[in-house]
Structures are given as C-alpha cells and as structure tokens.
Motif scaffolding. Structure first.
Motif, mmCIF file in Angstrom:
data_model
loop_
_atom_site.group_PDB
_atom_site.id
_atom_site.type_symbol
_atom_site.label_atom_id
_atom_site.label_comp_id
_atom_site.label_asym_id
_atom_site.label_seq_id
_atom_site.Cartn_x
_atom_site.Cartn_y
_atom_site.Cartn_z
ATOM 1 N N LYS A 296 0.823 -1.212 0.000
ATOM 2 C CA LYS A 296 0.000 0.000 0.000
ATOM 3 C C LYS A 296 0.861 1.268 0.000
ATOM 4 O O LYS A 296 0.520 2.262 -0.630
ATOM 5 C CB LYS A 296 -0.923 -0.005 1.221
ATOM 6 C CG LYS A 296 -1.834 1.189 1.323
ATOM 7 C CD LYS A 296 -2.707 1.093 2.558
ATOM 8 C CE LYS A 296 -3.537 2.351 2.755
ATOM 9 N NZ LYS A 296 -4.289 2.302 3.993
ATOM 10 N N ASP A 297 1.985 1.245 0.729
ATOM 11 C CA ASP A 297 2.854 2.418 0.855
ATOM 12 C C ASP A 297 4.321 1.966 0.803
ATOM 13 O O ASP A 297 5.010 1.933 1.823
ATOM 14 C CB ASP A 297 2.548 3.136 2.168
ATOM 15 C CG ASP A 297 3.135 4.517 2.232
ATOM 16 O OD1 ASP A 297 3.827 4.938 1.279
ATOM 17 O OD2 ASP A 297 2.915 5.199 3.249
ATOM 18 N N PRO A 298 4.816 1.615 -0.390
ATOM 19 C CA PRO A 298 6.148 1.016 -0.502
ATOM 20 C C PRO A 298 7.322 1.938 -0.162
ATOM 21 O O PRO A 298 8.408 1.463 0.133
ATOM 22 C CB PRO A 298 6.224 0.572 -1.958
ATOM 23 C CG PRO A 298 5.209 1.388 -2.672
ATOM 24 C CD PRO A 298 4.136 1.710 -1.682
ATOM 25 N N ALA A 299 7.131 3.244 -0.181
ATOM 26 C CA ALA A 299 8.238 4.164 0.072
ATOM 27 C C ALA A 299 8.425 4.512 1.547
ATOM 28 O O ALA A 299 9.469 5.034 1.936
ATOM 29 C CB ALA A 299 8.039 5.449 -0.723
ATOM 30 N N THR A 300 7.434 4.236 2.380
ATOM 31 C CA THR A 300 7.516 4.616 3.788
ATOM 32 C C THR A 300 8.567 3.768 4.508
ATOM 33 O O THR A 300 8.639 2.558 4.320
ATOM 34 C CB THR A 300 6.153 4.453 4.479
ATOM 35 O OG1 THR A 300 5.246 5.369 3.874
ATOM 36 C CG2 THR A 300 6.245 4.755 5.967
ATOM 37 N N ARG A 301 9.350 4.442 5.334
ATOM 38 C CA ARG A 301 10.365 3.765 6.128
ATOM 39 C C ARG A 301 10.203 4.149 7.595
ATOM 40 O O ARG A 301 9.896 5.297 7.931
ATOM 41 C CB ARG A 301 11.777 4.153 5.671
ATOM 42 C CG ARG A 301 12.108 3.733 4.246
ATOM 43 C CD ARG A 301 12.092 2.209 4.106
ATOM 44 N NE ARG A 301 12.350 1.778 2.751
ATOM 45 C CZ ARG A 301 11.414 1.427 1.873
ATOM 46 N NH1 ARG A 301 10.127 1.475 2.197
ATOM 47 N NH2 ARG A 301 11.740 1.011 0.674
ATOM 48 N N LEU A 302 10.423 3.166 8.454
ATOM 49 C CA LEU A 302 10.475 3.409 9.885
ATOM 50 C C LEU A 302 11.803 4.104 10.182
ATOM 51 O O LEU A 302 12.849 3.673 9.691
ATOM 52 C CB LEU A 302 10.399 2.087 10.653
ATOM 53 C CG LEU A 302 10.561 2.165 12.169
ATOM 54 C CD1 LEU A 302 9.363 2.856 12.806
ATOM 55 C CD2 LEU A 302 10.751 0.770 12.748
ATOM 56 N N ARG A 303 11.733 5.168 10.964
ATOM 57 C CA ARG A 303 12.947 5.873 11.375
ATOM 58 C C ARG A 303 13.319 5.392 12.766
ATOM 59 O O ARG A 303 12.465 5.269 13.648
ATOM 60 C CB ARG A 303 12.721 7.373 11.360
ATOM 61 C CG ARG A 303 12.332 7.883 9.978
ATOM 62 C CD ARG A 303 11.970 9.330 9.963
ATOM 63 N NE ARG A 303 10.775 9.574 10.767
ATOM 64 C CZ ARG A 303 10.088 10.709 10.744
ATOM 65 N NH1 ARG A 303 10.479 11.710 9.979
ATOM 66 N NH2 ARG A 303 9.022 10.863 11.494
ATOM 67 N N LEU A 304 14.581 5.109 12.958
ATOM 68 C CA LEU A 304 15.087 4.608 14.230
ATOM 69 C C LEU A 304 16.241 5.488 14.679
ATOM 70 O O LEU A 304 17.155 5.761 13.894
ATOM 71 C CB LEU A 304 15.579 3.162 14.072
ATOM 72 C CG LEU A 304 16.331 2.543 15.251
ATOM 73 C CD1 LEU A 304 15.388 2.293 16.422
ATOM 74 C CD2 LEU A 304 17.010 1.243 14.822
ATOM 75 N N THR A 305 16.178 5.931 15.932
ATOM 76 C CA THR A 305 17.309 6.607 16.558
ATOM 77 C C THR A 305 17.607 5.868 17.853
ATOM 78 O O THR A 305 16.691 5.581 18.628
ATOM 79 C CB THR A 305 16.987 8.087 16.863
ATOM 80 O OG1 THR A 305 16.601 8.730 15.643
ATOM 81 C CG2 THR A 305 18.186 8.795 17.456
ATOM 82 N N VAL A 306 18.864 5.561 18.063
ATOM 83 C CA VAL A 306 19.285 4.795 19.229
ATOM 84 C C VAL A 306 20.406 5.558 19.931
ATOM 85 O O VAL A 306 21.357 6.000 19.281
ATOM 86 C CB VAL A 306 19.784 3.388 18.813
ATOM 87 C CG1 VAL A 306 20.321 2.622 19.996
ATOM 88 C CG2 VAL A 306 18.693 2.606 18.124
ATOM 89 N N GLY A 307 20.270 5.705 21.244
ATOM 90 C CA GLY A 307 21.337 6.262 22.066
ATOM 91 C C GLY A 307 21.957 5.137 22.881
ATOM 92 O O GLY A 307 21.241 4.339 23.488
ATOM 93 N N LEU A 308 23.274 5.075 22.873
ATOM 94 C CA LEU A 308 23.978 4.001 23.573
ATOM 95 C C LEU A 308 24.956 4.576 24.582
ATOM 96 O O LEU A 308 25.420 5.712 24.436
ATOM 97 C CB LEU A 308 24.756 3.119 22.592
ATOM 98 C CG LEU A 308 23.943 2.442 21.499
ATOM 99 C CD1 LEU A 308 24.057 3.208 20.201
ATOM 100 C CD2 LEU A 308 24.369 1.012 21.303
ATOM 101 N N GLN A 309 25.248 3.773 25.589
ATOM 102 C CA GLN A 309 26.275 4.130 26.560
ATOM 103 C C GLN A 309 27.145 2.909 26.798
ATOM 104 O O GLN A 309 26.723 1.774 26.573
ATOM 105 C CB GLN A 309 25.647 4.615 27.868
ATOM 106 C CG GLN A 309 24.801 3.580 28.558
ATOM 107 C CD GLN A 309 23.972 4.166 29.695
ATOM 108 O OE1 GLN A 309 23.587 5.324 29.656
ATOM 109 N NE2 GLN A 309 23.724 3.356 30.701
ATOM 110 N N LYS A 310 28.351 3.174 27.226
ATOM 111 C CA LYS A 310 29.279 2.081 27.475
ATOM 112 C C LYS A 310 29.288 1.760 28.960
ATOM 113 O O LYS A 310 29.456 2.651 29.797
ATOM 114 C CB LYS A 310 30.679 2.455 26.998
ATOM 115 C CG LYS A 310 31.565 1.266 26.817
ATOM 116 C CD LYS A 310 32.749 1.612 25.966
ATOM 117 C CE LYS A 310 33.488 0.335 25.619
ATOM 118 N NZ LYS A 310 34.718 0.633 24.914
ATOM 119 N N GLU A 311 29.052 0.504 29.277
ATOM 120 C CA GLU A 311 29.140 0.010 30.660
ATOM 121 C C GLU A 311 30.282 -0.985 30.707
ATOM 122 O O GLU A 311 30.179 -2.072 30.136
ATOM 123 C CB GLU A 311 27.832 -0.669 31.075
ATOM 124 C CG GLU A 311 26.716 0.290 31.378
ATOM 125 C CD GLU A 311 25.505 -0.405 31.993
ATOM 126 O OE1 GLU A 311 25.491 -1.659 32.093
ATOM 127 O OE2 GLU A 311 24.563 0.306 32.362
#
Length: 136
Positions: free
Chosen positions: A103-118
C-alpha cells in the motif's frame, strides 16, 4: 577518526543489525539482550513512551501478533557515531506486513538509538521509532 572509534562504530553496527534480525525472527531474548535496565523508548503504537526493560519486553507481544501475517523488519540504512562512552545511531528500516508495504512502498520506519558504554560493553539506553507524518 581513531581506530577505537571505528572499532566502537563497527561493534555498535553489528549490535543493531543483530537486534533487527532478532526482531524479524521474533527472538525476544536477543531483542532485549543489549538494552539498559532503565531504558527509555518512544514508540509508534501506544504506549508511545515507556521506561524500563520489563515494559520494553512487554511491548513486543502486540508487534509479534501483528507480524504473524508475514512482516518485514529490515535495515536499509544505518549510520553510527561513537565516542569513548556514548554513541548514537540512526537508521531507516522497511517495517510492515506485505499488505502495508504494498500500500505504501516508500515509507520507512525511522530509528534513533542512544547508547552508553558500561565497562567494555555497549548497551542501548534510548530507542526512538517514528514514521513520517502524512496528512490524509
């Protein structure tokens, strides 16, 4: 860029690719494995904001139910920037059932991830999913 930054970025890229593959496979333990216990997530479906690893774990059930119809969750672009102790990544993913993507082939999920080091381990402390706004 120093080798340590490149190494961190490669490690984080592999971590996020492993997470996305686990989502596609509906492997909950691998999905949550590299997340902080006090994770904060902003998501598309309600609840739009959740906090903590247990709430994150619980949020996947409805997603898996939706994807039983045959879904796609695949990274198309992934960019990572890492420092000594913190990092962030942005990605575009194909995410949806076959019907939704048709139905909507061009739509993309946007993902932003913040990481930290432990210690010597990178963990996801913040995860944000969104779709572009499309007025009807």
């Amino acid at each position: 860029m120093e080798n340590t930054e490149r190494d961190a970025e490669a490690h984080i890229q592999a971590l996020i690719e492993r997470w996305a593959n686990a989502v596609q496979q509906q492997d909950l333990e691998t999905i949550i494995a590299d997340h902080a216990t006090d994770l904060l997530m902003f998501d598309v479906p309600p609840p739009n904001e959740l906090s903590g690893i247990e709430a994150y774990r619980d949020s996947w059930g409805p997603f898996f139910e939706h994807f039983k119809q045959g879904g796609v969750f695949a990274i198309e672009r992934l960019d990572v920037t890492a420092g000594d102790r913190v990092a962030f990544a942005t990605a575009l993913l194909r995410c949806g059932t076959s019907e939704e993507l048709e139905k909507d082939p061009a739509t993309r999920l946007r993902l932003t991830v913040g990481l930290q080091k432990e210690g010597d381990r990178w963990i996801i402390a913040h995860e944000h999913h969104s779709y572009p706004y499309k007025p009807d």
